[in-house]
Design an enzyme around this catalytic site. Sequence first.
Site, PDB file in Angstrom:
ATOM      1  N   THR A 186     -24.496 -48.002  -2.992  1.00 27.27           N
ATOM      2  CA  THR A 186     -25.343 -48.952  -2.305  1.00 27.27           C
ATOM      3  C   THR A 186     -25.442 -48.630  -0.850  1.00 27.27           C
ATOM      4  O   THR A 186     -24.500 -48.027  -0.390  1.00 27.27           O
ATOM      5  CB  THR A 186     -24.685 -50.592  -2.457  1.00 27.27           C
ATOM      6  OG1 THR A 186     -23.622 -50.439  -1.651  1.00 27.27           O
ATOM      7  CG2 THR A 186     -24.644 -50.946  -3.896  1.00 27.27           C
ATOM      8  N   GLU A 331     -26.741 -52.666  -8.029  1.00 31.12           N
ATOM      9  CA  GLU A 331     -25.827 -53.070  -9.161  1.00 31.12           C
ATOM     10  C   GLU A 331     -26.393 -53.607 -10.482  1.00 31.12           C
ATOM     11  O   GLU A 331     -25.955 -54.087 -11.170  1.00 31.12           O
ATOM     12  CB  GLU A 331     -25.056 -54.298  -8.399  1.00 31.12           C
ATOM     13  CG  GLU A 331     -24.188 -54.132  -7.240  1.00 31.12           C
ATOM     14  CD  GLU A 331     -25.091 -53.904  -5.985  1.00 31.12           C
ATOM     15  OE1 GLU A 331     -26.337 -53.715  -5.787  1.00 31.12           O
ATOM     16  OE2 GLU A 331     -24.399 -54.019  -4.750  1.00 31.12           O
ATOM     17  N   LYS A 439     -30.420 -70.623   9.715  1.00 32.71           N
ATOM     18  CA  LYS A 439     -30.032 -71.859   9.758  1.00 32.71           C
ATOM     19  C   LYS A 439     -30.067 -72.636  10.802  1.00 32.71           C
ATOM     20  O   LYS A 439     -29.809 -72.724  11.940  1.00 32.71           O
ATOM     21  CB  LYS A 439     -28.498 -71.925   9.427  1.00 32.71           C
ATOM     22  CG  LYS A 439     -27.975 -71.182   7.893  1.00 32.71           C
ATOM     23  CD  LYS A 439     -26.573 -71.436   7.754  1.00 32.71           C
ATOM     24  CE  LYS A 439     -26.266 -70.210   6.926  1.00 32.71           C
ATOM     25  NZ  LYS A 439     -25.968 -68.716   7.323  1.00 32.71           N
ATOM     26  N   TRP A 444     -32.237 -74.827   5.938  1.00 30.45           N
ATOM     27  CA  TRP A 444     -32.536 -73.264   5.858  1.00 30.45           C
ATOM     28  C   TRP A 444     -34.080 -73.063   5.969  1.00 30.45           C
ATOM     29  O   TRP A 444     -34.772 -73.730   5.353  1.00 30.45           O
ATOM     30  CB  TRP A 444     -31.960 -72.863   4.672  1.00 30.45           C
ATOM     31  CG  TRP A 444     -30.591 -72.859   4.354  1.00 30.45           C
ATOM     32  CD1 TRP A 444     -29.547 -73.301   5.323  1.00 30.45           C
ATOM     33  CD2 TRP A 444     -29.729 -72.216   3.417  1.00 30.45           C
ATOM     34  NE1 TRP A 444     -28.615 -72.932   4.665  1.00 30.45           N
ATOM     35  CE2 TRP A 444     -28.409 -72.304   3.628  1.00 30.45           C
ATOM     36  CE3 TRP A 444     -30.052 -71.590   2.084  1.00 30.45           C
ATOM     37  CZ2 TRP A 444     -27.448 -71.890   2.823  1.00 30.45           C
ATOM     38  CZ3 TRP A 444     -28.947 -71.045   1.145  1.00 30.45           C
ATOM     39  CH2 TRP A 444     -27.863 -71.258   1.671  1.00 30.45           C
TER      40      TRP A 444
HETATM   41  P1  ADP Z   1     -29.074 -52.387  -0.662  1.00 25.12           P
HETATM   42  O1  ADP Z   1     -28.312 -53.624  -1.449  1.00 25.12           O
HETATM   43  O2  ADP Z   1     -28.506 -51.072  -0.881  1.00 25.12           O
HETATM   44  O3  ADP Z   1     -30.031 -52.636   0.208  1.00 25.12           O
HETATM   45  P2  ADP Z   1     -30.740 -52.482  -3.248  1.00 25.12           P
HETATM   46  O4  ADP Z   1     -31.956 -51.387  -3.250  1.00 25.12           O
HETATM   47  O5  ADP Z   1     -29.733 -52.548  -4.377  1.00 25.12           O
HETATM   48  O6  ADP Z   1     -30.026 -51.764  -1.827  1.00 25.12           O
HETATM   49  O7  ADP Z   1     -31.232 -53.817  -2.696  1.00 25.12           O
HETATM   50  C1  ADP Z   1     -31.213 -55.019  -3.344  1.00 25.12           C
HETATM   51  C2  ADP Z   1     -31.560 -56.022  -2.711  1.00 25.12           C
HETATM   52  O8  ADP Z   1     -32.968 -55.831  -2.137  1.00 25.12           O
HETATM   53  C3  ADP Z   1     -31.711 -57.323  -3.601  1.00 25.12           C
HETATM   54  O9  ADP Z   1     -30.563 -57.792  -3.358  1.00 25.12           O
HETATM   55  C4  ADP Z   1     -32.778 -58.196  -2.529  1.00 25.12           C
HETATM   56  O10 ADP Z   1     -32.241 -58.772  -1.536  1.00 25.12           O
HETATM   57  C5  ADP Z   1     -33.677 -57.266  -2.426  1.00 25.12           C
HETATM   58  N1  ADP Z   1     -34.924 -57.144  -3.151  1.00 25.12           N
HETATM   59  C6  ADP Z   1     -34.995 -56.284  -3.996  1.00 25.12           C
HETATM   60  N2  ADP Z   1     -36.409 -56.562  -4.802  1.00 25.12           N
HETATM   61  C7  ADP Z   1     -37.057 -57.599  -3.984  1.00 25.12           C
HETATM   62  C8  ADP Z   1     -38.060 -58.256  -4.081  1.00 25.12           C
HETATM   63  N3  ADP Z   1     -39.153 -58.187  -4.694  1.00 25.12           N
HETATM   64  N4  ADP Z   1     -38.284 -59.253  -3.069  1.00 25.12           N
HETATM   65  C9  ADP Z   1     -37.160 -59.724  -2.421  1.00 25.12           C
HETATM   66  N5  ADP Z   1     -36.194 -58.965  -2.151  1.00 25.12           N
HETATM   67  C10 ADP Z   1     -35.786 -58.094  -2.891  1.00 25.12           C
END
Ligand code: ADP
Length: 542
Positions: A186, A331, A439, A444
Amino acid sequence: MLGLMQDQPLLISQLIEFAARHHPDGAIVSRRVEGDIHRYTYRDAAARSRRVANALDRLGLGFSDRVATLAWNGYRHFELYYGVSGSGRVVHTINPRLAPDQVAWIANHAEDKVLCFDMTFLPIVKAIWSKCTTVATWVALCDPAALPGDTGIPNLVAYEAWIGAESDRYEWPVFDERSAAALCYTSGTTGNPKGALYSHRSTILHAYGEALPDAISLSARDSVLAVVPMFHVNAWGLPYSAAMTGCKLVLPGASLDGKSVYELMEAEKVTLSAGVPTVWLGLLTYMKQQGLTFSSMQRTVIGGSACPPAMIRTFREDYGVTVLHAWGMTEMSPLGTVCNLKLNQLAADRESQYAVMAKQGRAVYGVDMKIVDGNGEELPWDGESTGDLLVKGPWVVSGYFKGEGGQVLRDGWFPTGDVASIDPDGFLQITDRSKDVIKSGGEWISSIDIENIAMAHPAVAMAACIAVPHPKWDERPLLVVVRKPGAEATPAEILGFFEGKVAKWQVPDDVVFVDSIPLGATGKMQKMKLREQFREHRLPGA
Ligand code: ADP
């Protein structure tokens, strides 16, 4: 009593052999880092994957040993996916956009034995090879002739010579389907990066799920452009689901600007593509400037961060392309939800459909999800209540590589770190990452909601909404905006645009204009950096 069906483990080697046998002439087209277009078939890819497997055997690599890649989307990277995992090793895709020291840290943590890299990344390898204590062989993904003689890197071989010396016959080993197949760290926005370790089983189940009609509906009639990098959660699984379905696969290499992406889409009659919103922003800007249209594109998967509703509308109304808004994470292999309308929504008016399409969509079978309050109590699926989003399923992690981060599951559920609502039809809507929530006076504010509205303003190219400390309200929203080239708009005009679209107290207190918003290694806005930059920003009236 057990069923009497064949007990065949789900292995990645079967995918490429299936494609070679049932779609032998299915095309894989790559824009090479050398600059030209390379074409071959699944049959060719399978043969060369077997050569990779033989080459790894010759190096004496053991079961589950890690083979790293620092590479763009291309046919050699594709072969490594299959040759490495198929032969029982673990393909570890490293994001080359990370700082060289982070790359070295990750390679050491993973204990990579071999590291394969595109020549674009030779400078990174030169900078880190002496720090990577476990890498014994460096493989440059090129012809021997393209390899400079004076790199100083020990045990450096050219990929074409390395696999060229091997047979294209190979007996793929059969082993436990739960064995590790691929490793992806990640981006580690908090703390050190952590590794998600996918298994053969999880990868194949994910490929089935991804191809479903209510996911991305992949078939042998598609020509698929994987803009999402193969180092970003395995290009969202496309290299696997492509082999499963036999679709044409188009790999864009290093050229991800609007012009290059557009030209490839047209030349290869692409019907489906996938990538993060920032890439599509570049494509749409280019197409608008040049007055272009698509001749074959039907749908595009957009995820990784929230897709602005204005982008969904532009794709549909100006270019006839349906956006499939998707949500997931490293994940989760990464697919969690995809937004496809249900039967009862097809008859609805356009505006109601757009409202649904802006959501992140419904769970793909294999993923279960729930939202909970601060006490862990499940919240109703009413489309209103928002809470922490938890997921479970056979392609969701149970923990991180080497136990980093300790016990991550809560009663078997993985906490995503996202805040969301779910409506009665099962459509998920992400309102924020929990660390980006604003916040204000105990309430929120969804930064994604605010950004989505701002992005619909004609002068706005990109917008980030962040929390700024406030003496009375704890935090208040500040909107950071990049204007479109040549566009004029004052802060007051942009704030006026929010009128009637959200409650008054949710409207940002101020707007600042910047030339660019910092993007992370996977193309996402780095709001943490913005929060630091504007921590001292004086809001009007504060
Ligand atoms: P990192 O955590 O390394 O940035 P990831 O690519 O695993 O990488 O990112 C996952 C996160 O990206 C999700 O938990 C979410 O917060 C965000 N995310 C992914 N797709 C979307 C989406 N369509 N809309 C909003 N947030 C998104």
